[in-house]
Design an enzyme around this catalytic site. Structure first.
Site, PDB file in Angstrom:
ATOM      1  N   TRP A 130       0.667  -1.262  -0.072  1.00 34.09           N
ATOM      2  CA  TRP A 130      -0.011  -0.075  -0.087  1.00 34.09           C
ATOM      3  C   TRP A 130       1.089   1.271  -0.344  1.00 34.09           C
ATOM      4  O   TRP A 130       0.137   2.290  -0.359  1.00 34.09           O
ATOM      5  CB  TRP A 130      -0.716  -0.076   1.359  1.00 34.09           C
ATOM      6  CG  TRP A 130      -0.061  -0.303   2.622  1.00 34.09           C
ATOM      7  CD1 TRP A 130      -0.014  -1.541   3.081  1.00 34.09           C
ATOM      8  CD2 TRP A 130       0.805   0.378   3.206  1.00 34.09           C
ATOM      9  NE1 TRP A 130       0.818  -1.674   4.125  1.00 34.09           N
ATOM     10  CE2 TRP A 130       1.379  -0.447   4.329  1.00 34.09           C
ATOM     11  CE3 TRP A 130       1.284   1.738   3.073  1.00 34.09           C
ATOM     12  CZ2 TRP A 130       2.250   0.147   5.138  1.00 34.09           C
ATOM     13  CZ3 TRP A 130       2.160   2.164   4.024  1.00 34.09           C
ATOM     14  CH2 TRP A 130       2.516   1.447   5.113  1.00 34.09           C
ATOM     15  N   HIS A 155      -3.688  -6.359  -5.091  1.00 36.20           N
ATOM     16  CA  HIS A 155      -2.923  -5.360  -3.968  1.00 36.20           C
ATOM     17  C   HIS A 155      -3.289  -5.677  -2.640  1.00 36.20           C
ATOM     18  O   HIS A 155      -4.107  -6.259  -2.088  1.00 36.20           O
ATOM     19  CB  HIS A 155      -3.894  -4.074  -4.648  1.00 36.20           C
ATOM     20  CG  HIS A 155      -2.977  -2.930  -4.573  1.00 36.20           C
ATOM     21  ND1 HIS A 155      -1.910  -2.717  -3.725  1.00 36.20           N
ATOM     22  CD2 HIS A 155      -2.794  -1.849  -5.675  1.00 36.20           C
ATOM     23  CE1 HIS A 155      -1.196  -1.618  -4.152  1.00 36.20           C
ATOM     24  NE2 HIS A 155      -1.788  -1.216  -5.150  1.00 36.20           N
ATOM     25  N   GLU A 228      10.911  -7.452  -3.851  1.00 29.66           N
ATOM     26  CA  GLU A 228      11.400  -6.344  -3.539  1.00 29.66           C
ATOM     27  C   GLU A 228      10.845  -6.255  -2.117  1.00 29.66           C
ATOM     28  O   GLU A 228       9.791  -5.819  -1.583  1.00 29.66           O
ATOM     29  CB  GLU A 228      10.710  -4.915  -4.243  1.00 29.66           C
ATOM     30  CG  GLU A 228      10.867  -5.384  -5.892  1.00 29.66           C
ATOM     31  CD  GLU A 228      12.438  -4.643  -5.869  1.00 29.66           C
ATOM     32  OE1 GLU A 228      13.234  -4.657  -4.955  1.00 29.66           O
ATOM     33  OE2 GLU A 228      12.827  -4.810  -7.067  1.00 29.66           O
ATOM     34  N   CYS A 262      10.316   1.742   1.478  1.00 25.21           N
ATOM     35  CA  CYS A 262      11.450   0.702   1.970  1.00 25.21           C
ATOM     36  C   CYS A 262      12.780   1.165   1.679  1.00 25.21           C
ATOM     37  O   CYS A 262      13.863   0.962   2.232  1.00 25.21           O
ATOM     38  CB  CYS A 262      11.432  -0.486   0.790  1.00 25.21           C
ATOM     39  SG  CYS A 262      11.277   0.079  -0.659  1.00 25.21           S
TER      40      CYS A 262
HETATM   41  P1  NDP Z   1       2.785  -6.982   3.749  1.00 21.27           P
HETATM   42  O1  NDP Z   1       4.038  -7.438   3.448  1.00 21.27           O
HETATM   43  O2  NDP Z   1       1.914  -7.997   4.771  1.00 21.27           O
HETATM   44  O3  NDP Z   1       1.710  -6.838   2.510  1.00 21.27           O
HETATM   45  C1  NDP Z   1       2.305  -6.273   1.199  1.00 21.27           C
HETATM   46  C2  NDP Z   1       1.394  -7.411   0.242  1.00 21.27           C
HETATM   47  O4  NDP Z   1       1.703  -8.848   0.492  1.00 21.27           O
HETATM   48  C3  NDP Z   1       0.086  -7.191   0.473  1.00 21.27           C
HETATM   49  O5  NDP Z   1      -0.695  -7.199  -1.036  1.00 21.27           O
HETATM   50  C4  NDP Z   1      -0.428  -8.515   1.333  1.00 21.27           C
HETATM   51  O6  NDP Z   1      -1.822  -8.822   1.233  1.00 21.27           O
HETATM   52  C5  NDP Z   1       0.384  -9.309   0.662  1.00 21.27           C
HETATM   53  N1  NDP Z   1       0.847 -10.643   1.623  1.00 21.27           N
HETATM   54  C6  NDP Z   1       1.054 -10.552   3.063  1.00 21.27           C
HETATM   55  N2  NDP Z   1       1.213 -11.556   3.535  1.00 21.27           N
HETATM   56  C7  NDP Z   1       1.221 -12.487   2.487  1.00 21.27           C
HETATM   57  C8  NDP Z   1       1.429 -13.860   2.362  1.00 21.27           C
HETATM   58  N3  NDP Z   1       1.887 -14.659   3.233  1.00 21.27           N
HETATM   59  N4  NDP Z   1       1.318 -14.634   1.008  1.00 21.27           N
HETATM   60  C9  NDP Z   1       1.084 -13.701   0.084  1.00 21.27           C
HETATM   61  N5  NDP Z   1       0.864 -12.437   0.191  1.00 21.27           N
HETATM   62  C10 NDP Z   1       0.969 -12.160   1.386  1.00 21.27           C
HETATM   63  O7  NDP Z   1       2.864  -5.612   4.381  1.00 21.27           O
HETATM   64  P2  NDP Z   1       2.031  -5.020   5.409  1.00 21.27           P
HETATM   65  O8  NDP Z   1       1.094  -4.128   4.897  1.00 21.27           O
HETATM   66  O9  NDP Z   1       1.540  -5.979   6.445  1.00 21.27           O
HETATM   67  O10 NDP Z   1       3.189  -4.137   6.130  1.00 21.27           O
HETATM   68  C11 NDP Z   1       3.959  -4.703   7.252  1.00 21.27           C
HETATM   69  C12 NDP Z   1       5.463  -4.211   7.380  1.00 21.27           C
HETATM   70  O11 NDP Z   1       5.860  -4.858   5.830  1.00 21.27           O
HETATM   71  C13 NDP Z   1       5.594  -2.894   7.093  1.00 21.27           C
HETATM   72  O12 NDP Z   1       5.622  -2.400   8.568  1.00 21.27           O
HETATM   73  C14 NDP Z   1       6.890  -2.706   6.524  1.00 21.27           C
HETATM   74  O13 NDP Z   1       7.939  -2.951   7.395  1.00 21.27           O
HETATM   75  C15 NDP Z   1       7.035  -3.661   5.580  1.00 21.27           C
HETATM   76  N6  NDP Z   1       6.535  -3.270   4.202  1.00 21.27           N
HETATM   77  C16 NDP Z   1       7.450  -2.877   3.296  1.00 21.27           C
HETATM   78  C17 NDP Z   1       7.139  -2.443   2.046  1.00 21.27           C
HETATM   79  C18 NDP Z   1       8.173  -1.935   1.032  1.00 21.27           C
HETATM   80  O14 NDP Z   1       8.119  -1.393   0.391  1.00 21.27           O
HETATM   81  N7  NDP Z   1       9.431  -2.891   1.212  1.00 21.27           N
HETATM   82  C19 NDP Z   1       5.811  -2.048   1.625  1.00 21.27           C
HETATM   83  C20 NDP Z   1       4.713  -2.666   2.495  1.00 21.27           C
HETATM   84  C21 NDP Z   1       5.160  -2.926   3.775  1.00 21.27           C
HETATM   85  P3  NDP Z   1      -2.842  -8.184   2.387  1.00 21.27           P
HETATM   86  O15 NDP Z   1      -2.661  -6.753   2.385  1.00 21.27           O
HETATM   87  O16 NDP Z   1      -4.054  -8.813   1.979  1.00 21.27           O
HETATM   88  O17 NDP Z   1      -2.395  -8.768   3.707  1.00 21.27           O
END
Ligand code: NDP
Length: 458
Positions: A130, A155, A228, A262
């Site tokens: 997001w 997403h 990523e 990130c």
């Molecule tokens: P997530 O990694 O949980 O979410 C990113 C995407 O992955 C979402 O579409 C999510 O779906 C999906 N997802 C989550 N778990 C799984 C799984 N086991 N299998 C397949 N898809 C999955 O990020 P969060 O929004 O929960 O954020 C948590 C932390 O992650 C943040 O605090 C930050 O530290 C890190 N983060 C890093 C990012 C970056 O750009 N590197 C971006 C976002 C987060 P759904 O939303 O339905 O759970």
């Protein structure tokens, strides 16, 4: 459970969506195959024309799309507009250069002739976060569409309106039916989709656990993947640095996107000769930032995207303070008049942070700067590298030999010198260590999901 679009500044429920049923997922998978077939047959110049139309549409709809992002995830409206502009630029970039990247590459062999052809792989699953709800998707979608791959977007669950807006605008640009679809689903549906033989690869941007889950499945099913993931980028400042420029960059690097990036500079590793002066200037700039309504022109920092994100940042700070770090500025939840339900956090600073503190070891996804003092460059680099992550890194110095040394030793997918790390369509983007593998953008981004077919002719 429904998929909710909720304003993180007010707590207001904006929209609710029913997740796609198994039948809808099945239809989407069939359509993704058809979309790929149609794209594959489309001449490259028509795919490029589609991307140009897409870039124009993104520019025309800039404000409308930006407002949706601000409402759903809280980034400031000005940041959201800049993000949509950048999405248009990545579409234009692949419209201009895509055909060149995909051109056959002749190779001299002993007998006969040979070349490498570049063919699409088929439908690719994109699991996206997001924090940059448009950019993270378009940097995958533009090269994918140009190469002839269709995309299926899962997403993040808190940005369904952005997700739907993306597939709508791609369809409006004239791409074939099924070329790019949004599936509103929870993460529990990802496994079944990735295991399906119709899906030929996966890309994920997000946290480490999500990356591990998708990477493991991609390995098991022998499908190419790009991950990523998070970062805890170091920002090194040496005595010769221009401290005004360094603190400006530090401010942008740490607080852009409300501190949820990130490639944000997270750990500021300052030579002892520059520490006090850097700290003073940086603290003054951090303290001057305005937290508030992300729709207002004069707001620098909006709310964090959700309650759990705010809880995570607060916990990382409190646990670090409990382990001995000093909180010398802000770095705590705050309140904004008239918006009591918002996830507000005051930007701030921790100093004297022990290495075992969570803030130092984990990715801290909020506007908290971690400052450390070091006696020389080698210790700065050792500290920079003492993390599981390896996404970006920064060094501010006027000494060329320090630059060369740092570039060779910093364990990161990018090193920016006297500037912040920023993605650019022309440059490969990605990490090492647990920040992920594979590269997006530039030629590499397109090659990630292309069959480089060897052709030999006698
Ligand atoms: P997530 O990694 O949980 O979410 C990113 C995407 O992955 C979402 O579409 C999510 O779906 C999906 N997802 C989550 N778990 C799984 C799984 N086991 N299998 C397949 N898809 C999955 O990020 P969060 O929004 O929960 O954020 C948590 C932390 O992650 C943040 O605090 C930050 O530290 C890190 N983060 C890093 C990012 C970056 O750009 N590197 C971006 C976002 C987060 P759904 O939303 O339905 O759970």
């Amino acid at each position: 459970m429904s998929i909710e679009s909720r304003n993180p500044a007010t707590g207001e429920l904006l929209e609710q969506f029913s997740p796609a049923s198994n039948e809808m997922i099945e239809e989407a998978l069939d359509l993704a195959v058809e979309g790929h077939e149609a794209l594959r047959r489309m001449p490259l110049r028509d795919r490029a024309a589609g991307l140009r139309r897409l870039a124009d549409l993104l520019d025309q709809k800039n404000e409308e799309l930006a407002r949706v992002a601000t409402l759903e995830m809280g980034k400031t409206l000005k940041a959201a507009k800049a993000e949509v502009t950048k999405c248009a630029s990545v579409c234009s970039y692949y419209a201009e250069h895509g055909a060149g990247f995909l051109r056959d590459e002749p190779v001299q062999i002993d007998e006969g002739s040979a070349y490498v052809a570049h063919l699409p792989l088929g439908p690719i699953l994109a699991v996206m976060p997001w924090n940059f709800p448009y950019w993270q998707v378009f940097r995958f979608a533009a090269p994918a569409l140009m190469a002839g791959n269709s995309g299926l977007l899962k997403h993040a669950s808190n940005v369904p309106q952005c997700a739907l807006a993306i597939s709508d605008v791609i369809a409006e640009a004239g791409f074939p039916k099924g070329a790019f679809q949004t599936l509103l689903i929870g993460s529990d549906k990802v496994e079944g989709i990735l295991r399906d033989a119709r899906i030929r690869g996966a890309t994920l941007t997000g946290s480490g656990p999500a990356g591990s889950a998708v990477g493991a499945l991609a390995g098991e099913t022998i499908k190419p993947s790009v991950l990523e993931l998070g970062g805890s980028d170091a920002f090194i400042v040496m005595p010769s640095a221009d401290l005004d420029a360094a603190t400006d960059a530090a401010l942008t690097g740490r607080t852009q996107n409300n501190g949820q990036s990130c490639i944000a500079a997270k750990r500021f590793i300052i030579h002892e000769a520059a520490y006090d002066a850097f700290r003073e200037k940086f603290a003054a700039k951090l303290a001057s930032l305005k937290v508030g309504d992300p729709m207002s022109e004069d707001t620098d920092i909006g709310p964090l995207a959700n309650a759990s994100g705010l809880d995570d940042v607060v916990k990382a700070v409190e646990d670090s303070v409990a382990k001995g770090a000093r909180r010398t500025l802000g770095a705590k939840p705050t309140e904004i008049a008239g918006m009591p339900e918002g996830h507000w956090f005051e930007p701030g600073m921790l100093e004297d942070i022990p290495e075992e503190a969570p803030a130092f070891k984990e990715e801290i996804f909020g506007p908290v700067a971690l400052l450390s003092r070091v006696p020389n460059l080698d210790e700065a680099i050792d500290l920079a590298n003492c993390t599981e992550f390896g996404l970006g890194s920064v060094i501010f110095t006027k000494d060329r030999s320090e630059v060369d040394h740092a570039v060779r030793r910093l364990e990161a997918g990018a090193t920016a010198v006297n500037r912040i790390v920023a993605s650019d369509p022309r440059l490969p983007f990605g990490g090492v260590k647990t920040s992920g593998y594979g590269r997006e953008l530039a030629r590499d981004g397109m090659m990630a999901f292309v069959n480089r077919k060897t052709v030999t002719i006698s």
